[in-house]
Design a protein around this motif. Structure first.
Motif, PDB file in Angstrom:
ATOM      1  N   VAL A  58      96.642  31.089   2.219  1.00  0.00           N
ATOM      2  CA  VAL A  58      97.998  31.321   2.738  1.00  0.00           C
ATOM      3  C   VAL A  58      98.244  30.466   3.980  1.00  0.00           C
ATOM      4  O   VAL A  58      99.284  29.808   4.109  1.00  0.00           O
ATOM      5  CB  VAL A  58      98.224  32.813   3.056  1.00  0.00           C
ATOM      6  N   ALA A  59      97.266  30.458   4.898  1.00  0.00           N
ATOM      7  CA  ALA A  59      97.389  29.641   6.106  1.00  0.00           C
ATOM      8  C   ALA A  59      97.495  28.163   5.745  1.00  0.00           C
ATOM      9  O   ALA A  59      98.293  27.417   6.314  1.00  0.00           O
ATOM     10  CB  ALA A  59      96.191  29.878   7.025  1.00  0.00           C
ATOM     11  N   LEU A  60      96.690  27.747   4.771  1.00  0.00           N
ATOM     12  CA  LEU A  60      96.715  26.359   4.319  1.00  0.00           C
ATOM     13  C   LEU A  60      98.079  26.013   3.714  1.00  0.00           C
ATOM     14  O   LEU A  60      98.610  24.915   3.935  1.00  0.00           O
ATOM     15  CB  LEU A  60      95.609  26.144   3.278  1.00  0.00           C
ATOM     16  N   PHE A  61      98.655  26.953   2.991  1.00  0.00           N
ATOM     17  CA  PHE A  61      99.957  26.767   2.346  1.00  0.00           C
ATOM     18  C   PHE A  61     101.046  26.473   3.380  1.00  0.00           C
ATOM     19  O   PHE A  61     101.815  25.515   3.246  1.00  0.00           O
ATOM     20  CB  PHE A  61     100.311  28.029   1.552  1.00  0.00           C
ATOM     21  N   PHE A  62     101.090  27.267   4.442  1.00  0.00           N
ATOM     22  CA  PHE A  62     102.101  27.065   5.490  1.00  0.00           C
ATOM     23  C   PHE A  62     101.801  25.799   6.306  1.00  0.00           C
ATOM     24  O   PHE A  62     102.720  25.093   6.725  1.00  0.00           O
ATOM     25  CB  PHE A  62     102.169  28.293   6.399  1.00  0.00           C
ATOM     26  N   TRP A  63     100.531  25.526   6.528  1.00  0.00           N
ATOM     27  CA  TRP A  63     100.103  24.332   7.258  1.00  0.00           C
ATOM     28  C   TRP A  63     100.586  23.081   6.535  1.00  0.00           C
ATOM     29  O   TRP A  63     101.143  22.155   7.137  1.00  0.00           O
ATOM     30  CB  TRP A  63      98.572  24.320   7.345  1.00  0.00           C
TER      31      TRP A  63
ATOM     32  N   PRO B 235     100.942  25.576  -6.663  1.00  0.00           N
ATOM     33  CA  PRO B 235     101.761  26.030  -5.527  1.00  0.00           C
ATOM     34  C   PRO B 235     101.805  25.022  -4.389  1.00  0.00           C
ATOM     35  O   PRO B 235     102.852  24.839  -3.756  1.00  0.00           O
ATOM     36  CB  PRO B 235     101.064  27.325  -5.085  1.00  0.00           C
ATOM     37  N   TYR B 236     100.678  24.366  -4.136  1.00  0.00           N
ATOM     38  CA  TYR B 236     100.612  23.419  -3.026  1.00  0.00           C
ATOM     39  C   TYR B 236     101.373  22.130  -3.337  1.00  0.00           C
ATOM     40  O   TYR B 236     102.031  21.556  -2.453  1.00  0.00           O
ATOM     41  CB  TYR B 236      99.145  23.116  -2.694  1.00  0.00           C
ATOM     42  N   LEU B 237     101.307  21.657  -4.575  1.00  0.00           N
ATOM     43  CA  LEU B 237     102.046  20.456  -4.965  1.00  0.00           C
ATOM     44  C   LEU B 237     103.555  20.700  -4.935  1.00  0.00           C
ATOM     45  O   LEU B 237     104.323  19.852  -4.473  1.00  0.00           O
ATOM     46  CB  LEU B 237     101.614  20.005  -6.362  1.00  0.00           C
TER      47      LEU B 237
ATOM     48  N   ARG C  24     101.048  36.072  -5.364  1.00  0.00           N
ATOM     49  CA  ARG C  24      99.927  36.601  -6.145  1.00  0.00           C
ATOM     50  C   ARG C  24      98.808  35.565  -6.271  1.00  0.00           C
ATOM     51  O   ARG C  24      97.630  35.890  -6.095  1.00  0.00           O
ATOM     52  CB  ARG C  24     100.418  37.007  -7.537  1.00  0.00           C
ATOM     53  N   VAL C  25      99.193  34.319  -6.566  1.00  0.00           N
ATOM     54  CA  VAL C  25      98.189  33.255  -6.710  1.00  0.00           C
ATOM     55  C   VAL C  25      97.492  32.984  -5.381  1.00  0.00           C
ATOM     56  O   VAL C  25      96.267  32.828  -5.324  1.00  0.00           O
ATOM     57  CB  VAL C  25      98.847  31.952  -7.228  1.00  0.00           C
ATOM     58  N   LEU C  26      98.274  32.937  -4.300  1.00  0.00           N
ATOM     59  CA  LEU C  26      97.703  32.635  -2.985  1.00  0.00           C
ATOM     60  C   LEU C  26      96.762  33.743  -2.514  1.00  0.00           C
ATOM     61  O   LEU C  26      95.695  33.465  -1.963  1.00  0.00           O
ATOM     62  CB  LEU C  26      98.822  32.415  -1.960  1.00  0.00           C
ATOM     63  N   LEU C  27      97.163  34.986  -2.716  1.00  0.00           N
ATOM     64  CA  LEU C  27      96.331  36.105  -2.257  1.00  0.00           C
ATOM     65  C   LEU C  27      95.099  36.293  -3.127  1.00  0.00           C
ATOM     66  O   LEU C  27      94.058  36.748  -2.659  1.00  0.00           O
ATOM     67  CB  LEU C  27      97.152  37.401  -2.219  1.00  0.00           C
ATOM     68  N   THR C  28      95.209  35.924  -4.413  1.00  0.00           N
ATOM     69  CA  THR C  28      94.041  36.003  -5.308  1.00  0.00           C
ATOM     70  C   THR C  28      92.947  35.069  -4.826  1.00  0.00           C
ATOM     71  O   THR C  28      91.762  35.379  -4.919  1.00  0.00           O
ATOM     72  CB  THR C  28      94.435  35.621  -6.753  1.00  0.00           C
TER      73      THR C  28
END
Length: 434
Positions: A98-103, A141-143, A204-208
């Protein structure tokens, strides 16, 4: 050309474009092959000659810029610097998805504003793919985050997205700071809202994936990935100087493409002993480049047949010269069309229309320019074909067996575009007309 012939030409062009687009949507045939076949059919049926298609409608500056950046990245990758950055970022966020996603979202948006969004994704996506593989996370999600954040961030400045560059050149009294002052505030709001929406979409994907082995994170040693050699320092120096030159290219009075080509040639010269130019050229994303060329010709057919101009003038007729209504119509038409047709030709056709409005005494005129910029840039998130950065990300990802579904992305992208246009409409109305 007789009126009947013009109608037949328009029908032919639309038919070829729609069929090509359907095959791109189905995503079963290589997208470069589809675009090139559509372009060849335009020439075969006499819409224009190859000479006219390639000289008048292909934006070779964009092609050369992409090629040059691909060359630089290919050479720089040999030094291990991208792996180093990836591992450093993983440790920085303790491997938390999650942190990486926002970063990643923040980094992409800022980079796209200071550079341009194509250059930013060219630099960032190889690092990102390395990170998600290290952490065994889903890359999708990241792309998606990178594509959407690059288009939103690129909206904020004059050099961030090609439509803004075109508008900046068309309006002499607009400077670099004008774009930041007028577009920056709404871009910050839109990006903040978008990141929250994307988080809930992919929650859901990020928290998994949020159960990372901490001992694995501690064992990572970013410096071990570096291949220390003169090429490491030379390539990083050239890359940094290129980015600085991009940022100040307006003051230097040198085009972005010229800077990129000179940097690529310099890097090829210094790396010849480590890796020959032939090997570097083999690693260039030729599929992406040929897709761009084919797409430019396809859209050029719409231009040649007068379809884009007709769409633009039809929208203007609806507004009857009212500045407020014109701003809203330009914003939404640019936003919707840019999701499916590259935004560059649409902006090119709208610039003379807005200039004509100015001669008719429409006032204030500036909100029309800012509406065009917001609609064209933000609308690029509507599909993988909406903006250059989207195609580049999809191209790089596919070479590493990470395929982005056209329809899956479009469902997410269109929703984000809708929210972005609603926020932009409120912003334009409150800032310029209330």
């Amino acid at each position: 050309m007789a009126k009947g012939d013009k109608i037949m030409e328009a029908i032919l062009v639309i038919t070829i474009f729609v069929i090509s687009y359907v095959f791109l949507l189905l995503d079963r045939i290589n997208r470069a092959l589809v675009a090139a076949t559509g372009a060849a059919l335009m020439v075969l049926f006499g819409v224009f000659s190859w000479d006219e298609a390639l000289s008048s409608y292909v934006d070779w500056s964009t092609i050369a810029l992409l090629f040059s950046m691909m060359v630089m990245i290919s050479i720089t990758q040999r030094t291990g610097i991208f792996e180093f950055i990836a591992l450093w970022m993983i440790k920085k966020v303790s491997g938390k998805p999650v942190a990486l996603f926002f970063w990643i979202g923040a980094l992409t948006a800022i980079g796209s504003a200071l550079l341009d969004n194509v250059t930013t994704v060219l630099l960032l996506v190889p690092v990102l793919l390395h990170m998600v593989k290290q952490l065994k996370l889903s890359s999708f999600p990241y792309l998606v985050n990178v594509i959407i954040s690059s288009n939103i961030g690129g909206t904020a400045t004059m050099i961030g997205d090609p439509p803004n560059i075109m508008i900046g050149q068309a309006v002499p009294y607009f400077d670099f700071l004008d774009f930041i002052q007028h577009l920056g505030p709404v871009v910050v709001i839109i990006h903040g809202v978008t990141m929250i929406l994307l988080y809930f979409m992919f929650r859901r994907v990020l928290l998994t994936g949020d159960t990372i082995d901490e001992s694995f994170i501690r064992s990572l040693k970013p410096t071990d990935s570096l291949r220390v050699s003169p090429l490491l320092y030379q390539s990083i120096t050239i890359l940094v100087l290129t980015i600085v030159a991009f940022t100040f290219h307006g003051f230097l009075h040198v085009e972005l493409t010229t800077i990129a080509i000179i940097s690529a040639l310099l890097m090829l010269l210094i790396s010849e002993k480590d890796e020959s130019s032939e090997v570097v050229f083999q690693k260039v994303e030729w599929t992406t480049l040929f897709f761009f060329i084919g797409l430019f010709v396809l859209v050029g057919g719409l231009e040649k047949a007068g379809i884009i101009d007709r769409i633009a003038y039809t929208f203007i007729d609806w507004t009857e010269g009212d500045a407020l209504m014109s701003s809203v119509v330009i914003l939404w038409s640019a936003g919707i069309l840019s999701g499916f047709v590259d935004n560059i030709p649409y902006v090119a056709s709208m610039i003379p229309v807005i200039e004509e409005f100015q001669t008719f005494g429409v006032s204030p005129i500036d909100p029309l320019w800012w509406s065009l910029a917001l609609g064209a840039c933000l609308g690029g998130n509507g599909s993988l074909l909406g903006a250059s950065a989207n195609v580049v990300v999809a191209g790089i990802a596919s070479t590493q067996q990470e395929k982005i579904s056209f329809i899956k992305f479009m469902l997410i992208g269109l929703f984000i575009v809708l929210i972005s246009l609603i926020i932009s409409t409120i912003y334009v109305l409150t800032r310029y007309f209330l």
